[in-house]
Each structure stands twice: as structure tokens, then as C-alpha cells.
Enzyme design. Sequence first.
Site, mmCIF file in Angstrom:
data_model
loop_
_atom_site.group_PDB
_atom_site.id
_atom_site.type_symbol
_atom_site.label_atom_id
_atom_site.label_comp_id
_atom_site.label_asym_id
_atom_site.label_seq_id
_atom_site.Cartn_x
_atom_site.Cartn_y
_atom_site.Cartn_z
ATOM 1 N N ARG A 55 -25.827 -12.719 -81.463
ATOM 2 C CA ARG A 55 -25.732 -12.315 -79.882
ATOM 3 C C ARG A 55 -26.223 -10.934 -79.801
ATOM 4 N NH1 ARG A 55 -20.942 -14.857 -78.879
ATOM 5 N NH2 ARG A 55 -21.665 -14.407 -76.479
ATOM 6 N N GLN A 86 -16.257 -11.650 -67.361
ATOM 7 C CA GLN A 86 -16.382 -12.710 -67.920
ATOM 8 C C GLN A 86 -16.942 -11.978 -69.144
ATOM 9 O OE1 GLN A 86 -15.051 -17.562 -67.455
ATOM 10 N NE2 GLN A 86 -16.435 -16.694 -65.352
ATOM 11 N N ASN A 87 -17.660 -12.084 -68.682
ATOM 12 C CA ASN A 87 -19.110 -11.518 -69.891
ATOM 13 C C ASN A 87 -18.588 -10.532 -71.077
ATOM 14 O OD1 ASN A 87 -20.215 -13.293 -68.483
ATOM 15 N ND2 ASN A 87 -20.961 -11.120 -67.205
ATOM 16 N N ASP A 89 -21.283 -8.758 -72.344
ATOM 17 C CA ASP A 89 -22.302 -7.622 -72.770
ATOM 18 C C ASP A 89 -22.869 -6.143 -72.325
ATOM 19 O OD1 ASP A 89 -24.009 -10.057 -70.132
ATOM 20 O OD2 ASP A 89 -22.551 -8.450 -69.822
ATOM 21 N N HIS A 104 -12.432 -10.892 -71.389
ATOM 22 C CA HIS A 104 -12.953 -11.496 -72.920
ATOM 23 C C HIS A 104 -13.170 -10.188 -73.668
ATOM 24 C CE1 HIS A 104 -13.552 -15.450 -70.575
ATOM 25 N NE2 HIS A 104 -12.674 -15.309 -70.552
ATOM 26 N N CYS A 112 -10.369 -2.709 -84.961
ATOM 27 C CA CYS A 112 -9.564 -2.690 -86.748
ATOM 28 C C CYS A 112 -8.618 -3.656 -86.652
ATOM 29 C CB CYS A 112 -8.992 -1.510 -86.866
ATOM 30 S SG CYS A 112 -7.995 -0.807 -88.552
ATOM 31 N N GLY A 173 -21.814 -16.755 -60.931
ATOM 32 C CA GLY A 173 -22.556 -17.589 -62.080
ATOM 33 C C GLY A 173 -21.752 -17.962 -63.446
ATOM 34 N N GLU A 201 -26.686 -23.633 -59.306
ATOM 35 C CA GLU A 201 -26.213 -25.533 -59.211
ATOM 36 C C GLU A 201 -24.501 -25.654 -58.980
ATOM 37 O OE1 GLU A 201 -27.940 -25.818 -63.054
ATOM 38 O OE2 GLU A 201 -25.362 -26.168 -63.921
ATOM 39 N N ALA A 217 -27.860 -14.908 -59.158
ATOM 40 C CA ALA A 217 -27.841 -13.964 -58.637
ATOM 41 C C ALA A 217 -28.210 -12.574 -57.870
ATOM 42 C CB ALA A 217 -26.491 -13.617 -59.711
HETATM 43 C C1 BV8 Z 1 -5.908 -19.337 -74.444
HETATM 44 C C2 BV8 Z 1 -15.794 -14.565 -75.583
HETATM 45 C C3 BV8 Z 1 -4.522 -19.361 -75.016
HETATM 46 C C4 BV8 Z 1 -16.543 -14.585 -76.784
HETATM 47 C C5 BV8 Z 1 -15.391 -15.928 -74.770
HETATM 48 C C6 BV8 Z 1 -8.268 -27.621 -72.279
HETATM 49 C C7 BV8 Z 1 -8.291 -26.922 -71.506
HETATM 50 C C8 BV8 Z 1 -8.727 -26.239 -70.621
HETATM 51 C C9 BV8 Z 1 -8.770 -25.350 -71.689
HETATM 52 C C10 BV8 Z 1 -8.559 -25.086 -72.963
HETATM 53 C C11 BV8 Z 1 -8.344 -26.290 -73.669
HETATM 54 N N1 BV8 Z 1 -8.579 -26.554 -75.114
HETATM 55 C C12 BV8 Z 1 -8.803 -24.911 -74.710
HETATM 56 C C13 BV8 Z 1 -8.340 -24.057 -73.400
HETATM 57 C C14 BV8 Z 1 -8.436 -23.103 -73.229
HETATM 58 C C15 BV8 Z 1 -9.482 -22.567 -73.181
HETATM 59 C C16 BV8 Z 1 -10.742 -22.783 -72.964
HETATM 60 O O1 BV8 Z 1 -10.701 -22.792 -71.988
HETATM 61 N N2 BV8 Z 1 -12.057 -23.427 -73.529
HETATM 62 C C17 BV8 Z 1 -13.106 -24.374 -72.611
HETATM 63 C C18 BV8 Z 1 -13.969 -24.037 -73.495
HETATM 64 C C19 BV8 Z 1 -12.092 -25.869 -71.976
HETATM 65 N N3 BV8 Z 1 -9.168 -20.653 -73.472
HETATM 66 C C20 BV8 Z 1 -8.864 -20.027 -74.118
HETATM 67 O O2 BV8 Z 1 -8.925 -20.778 -75.332
HETATM 68 C C21 BV8 Z 1 -8.724 -18.266 -74.396
HETATM 69 N N4 BV8 Z 1 -7.309 -17.678 -74.487
HETATM 70 O O3 BV8 Z 1 -6.413 -19.841 -74.000
HETATM 71 O O4 BV8 Z 1 -5.564 -18.478 -74.846
HETATM 72 C C22 BV8 Z 1 -3.631 -19.039 -75.802
HETATM 73 C C23 BV8 Z 1 -1.863 -19.348 -75.867
HETATM 74 C C24 BV8 Z 1 -1.335 -19.223 -76.894
HETATM 75 C C25 BV8 Z 1 -1.537 -18.464 -78.026
HETATM 76 C C26 BV8 Z 1 -2.480 -17.916 -78.191
HETATM 77 C C27 BV8 Z 1 -3.902 -18.526 -77.253
HETATM 78 C C28 BV8 Z 1 -9.859 -17.605 -74.073
HETATM 79 C C29 BV8 Z 1 -11.118 -17.800 -73.419
HETATM 80 C C30 BV8 Z 1 -12.092 -16.802 -74.018
HETATM 81 C C31 BV8 Z 1 -13.078 -17.430 -74.413
HETATM 82 N N5 BV8 Z 1 -13.993 -15.822 -75.145
HETATM 83 N N6 BV8 Z 1 -16.332 -15.406 -74.734
HETATM 84 C C32 BV8 Z 1 -18.200 -14.785 -76.872
HETATM 85 O O5 BV8 Z 1 -18.382 -14.802 -76.212
HETATM 86 O O6 BV8 Z 1 -18.170 -15.703 -77.855
HETATM 87 S S1 BV8 Z 1 -15.254 -17.395 -73.239
HETATM 88 C C33 BV8 Z 1 -17.185 -18.044 -73.333
HETATM 89 O O7 BV8 Z 1 -16.902 -18.554 -71.846
HETATM 90 C C34 BV8 Z 1 -17.696 -15.975 -72.271
HETATM 91 O O8 BV8 Z 1 -17.211 -15.390 -71.869
HETATM 92 C C35 BV8 Z 1 -18.056 -17.028 -71.123
HETATM 93 O O9 BV8 Z 1 -18.861 -15.477 -70.319
HETATM 94 C C36 BV8 Z 1 -17.356 -18.022 -71.058
HETATM 95 C C37 BV8 Z 1 -17.651 -18.597 -69.638
HETATM 96 O O10 BV8 Z 1 -18.504 -19.393 -69.675
HETATM 97 P P1 BV8 Z 1 -19.369 -18.785 -68.029
HETATM 98 O O11 BV8 Z 1 -19.197 -17.057 -67.628
HETATM 99 O O12 BV8 Z 1 -19.413 -19.766 -67.018
HETATM 100 O O13 BV8 Z 1 -21.001 -18.988 -68.244
HETATM 101 P P2 BV8 Z 1 -21.495 -20.319 -68.372
HETATM 102 O O14 BV8 Z 1 -22.499 -20.526 -69.308
HETATM 103 O O15 BV8 Z 1 -20.157 -21.488 -68.659
HETATM 104 O O16 BV8 Z 1 -21.700 -21.087 -66.822
HETATM 105 C C38 BV8 Z 1 -23.180 -20.492 -66.145
HETATM 106 C C39 BV8 Z 1 -23.248 -20.112 -64.754
HETATM 107 O O17 BV8 Z 1 -24.251 -19.718 -64.165
HETATM 108 C C40 BV8 Z 1 -23.569 -21.768 -64.892
HETATM 109 O O18 BV8 Z 1 -22.927 -22.210 -63.852
HETATM 110 C C41 BV8 Z 1 -24.780 -21.497 -64.377
HETATM 111 O O19 BV8 Z 1 -25.076 -22.738 -63.466
HETATM 112 C C42 BV8 Z 1 -24.721 -20.806 -63.886
HETATM 113 N N7 BV8 Z 1 -26.402 -19.910 -64.021
HETATM 114 C C43 BV8 Z 1 -27.428 -19.717 -64.372
HETATM 115 N N8 BV8 Z 1 -28.712 -19.004 -64.038
HETATM 116 C C44 BV8 Z 1 -27.757 -18.360 -62.521
HETATM 117 C C45 BV8 Z 1 -26.435 -18.631 -62.873
HETATM 118 N N9 BV8 Z 1 -25.998 -18.310 -61.854
HETATM 119 C C46 BV8 Z 1 -27.123 -17.145 -61.033
HETATM 120 N N10 BV8 Z 1 -27.517 -17.016 -60.955
HETATM 121 C C47 BV8 Z 1 -28.445 -16.609 -62.013
HETATM 122 N N11 BV8 Z 1 -29.790 -16.789 -62.452
HETATM 123 ZN ZN ZN Z 2 -7.619 1.437 -88.939
#
Ligand code: BV8
Ligand code: ZN
Length: 229
Positions: A55, A86-87, A89, A104, A112, A173, A201, A217
Amino acid sequence: MLTGAGVSAESGVPTFRGGGDTEIWTWRGKHITELSSAEMMAADPKLVWEWFDYRRGMLTTIEPNPGHFALARWEHRFEDFALITQNIDDLHRAAGSMNVLELHGNTWRARCLGCASTFEARECPLEESPPRCLACGGPARPDVVLFGELLPDGVFERAEEAAGRADLFFMIGTSGVVFPAAGLPRTAKRKRARVIEVNPEMTDISFIADFTILGKAGEVLPQFLKARG
Ligand code: BV8
Ligand code: ZN
């Protein structure tokens, strides 16, 4: 301002869920929530680095878009302004935003596994994988919050505090499915903010918005700036 992957879509960064031209769902047959997870980091750190380097490779040639630049200018137009992303990048900073709350982490930083010190890791592909800590020489991981991991100390608290005192809260976004980030619009709404969504959307969080501007955006945000004079 809460941004998600969609604010970088017009820069060519794939989104995770919908709306963008390209989406990044799976790689080598595994879903992002499996690849970017604490479990995978523990089980196969080499694979996690390969996934992130794949990526990062997409990010090396991209630039911020007019949406990022508009937000960077807004930072100086309001005395109380918070940009929460949340990004990972780094495009907000590349566009000139000075204070970015990175919920994030950042894909150009490594942390480390031994002494937890962080350092810039911009060469891509990595010369050595995993990269070696500059302080102690130990192996390092991406300084990114994986699914199942806690957000960096204090960052979410500062974001929540900003959301709670906002008069105007933009969600730009984001599909609003990842927590705890997706809780911020709810906090803003519950307290005092008018909530505006910018997205091509409707999303799972459109119900929270006072109004949704269906647009990109990079096109919508500069208009706001013009309107504000
Ligand atoms: C935690 C880094 C607790 C990594 C990321 C069930 C229910 C609820 C929650 C959970 C569950 N099961 C698990 C969980 C918790 C989990 C979670 O929320 N899961 C989700 C999938 C359900 N969360 C976690 O694990 C978090 N930690 O809860 O810890 C804990 C407690 C005790 C002990 C230990 C832990 C950590 C979450 C962070 C994960 N890391 N990123 C990587 O990038 O690889 S999150 C990842 O998703 C990205 O960062 C991304 O940014 C983020 C969210 O996505 P969006 O940014 O919204 O992007 P997406 O593609 O989804 O949407 C894009 C939108 O843009 C669309 O709507 C589209 O229409 C629109 N768009 C498109 N083009 C445009 C536009 N808008 C404007 N202009 C355009 N041109
Ligand atoms: Zn170190």
C-alpha cells in the site's frame, strides 16, 4: 473536521468500502480486517510489512487533492479548528495542515517492538524488513493502529473533546463503520454541533447529519472556502 479514506480518493488512494473509483478489499486472498489486525501482526509480522509496503507503494506517487488543500487553508480561518483523520496516508500534512489528529497512525512511521521509539520509515520498498529501530536496533512495526488495537494514547480523547465543543462538525469521506472514530459524529451531535456530511453517496451515518452534500471532497470543500470568502 473528521476525514476518512474518501478525502484521499481523488488523489488515487483506494477506499476500503464504496464510493471511490478503486477499492482495496483483499490482498493475497485476505481481507483488510484480517491483514491489518493485531492477530496477523503477532502471527506473521513479515506478511503485515509486505501488505503495508504494497500500500505504501501506491502512495509514493500521489499528491494531496483540492480537498486536502481546502482543509489546510481552513485551519487558519477559524480560531478553534480541529482536523481529525482516520487516514494513515499523511496527505493532510503534505497539503499543509499543521495540527492533524491521526487516530490510526501514519504509514510512513515505524515503531520499535522493543523500546517503542518511533522513526520515519519512508524508503519503499523497505531496504530491510522489518526495519531496524534507530535507537536500539530491534525490529519495528508500522506505527499504525491495527484492528483490535487501542488508539494512540490521548489522540482519541483530544478528538472527542474537540467534537464535544464543535459548533460545526464535518464528516468527510467516511463510511462511518470503524469505531471508535465513528463515535465522534455522535458525540458532536449529542453536544452542540450542526453535522454536515460530504460524500458522493449516503452512508450508515447519514442519519446523524443535519445535511449530506452528495459530492466529492475535492470538488465540494473548495466551494465552501469560496462561499466563506
Ligand atoms: C478498537 C489502519 C478496542 C490500518 C484502520 C463490531 C462492531 C463495532 C466495532 C467492532 C466490531 N468488531 C470489531 C470492532 C472494533 C473495530 C471496528 O470498528 N471494526 C469495524 C470494521 C466494524 N475497531 C478496532 O479494532 C479499533 N480498535 O476498537 O480497539 C480494543 C479494546 C480493548 C483491547 C484492544 C482493543 C481500531 C480501528 C482502527 C483500524 N485501523 N486503519 C490500515 O489502514 O490498514 S481503520 C481503516 O478503516 C482505515 O483507517 C480507514 O480510514 C478506516 C475507516 O474507513 P473509512 O475511512 O470510513 O473509509 P471507507 O473506505 O470505509 O469509506 C470511504 C468513504 O468515502 C465511502 O463512504 C465513500 O463513499 C466515500 N468517498 C469515496 N470517494 C469520495 C468519498 N467521499 C468524498 N469524496 C470522494 N471523492
Ligand atoms: Zn528500539
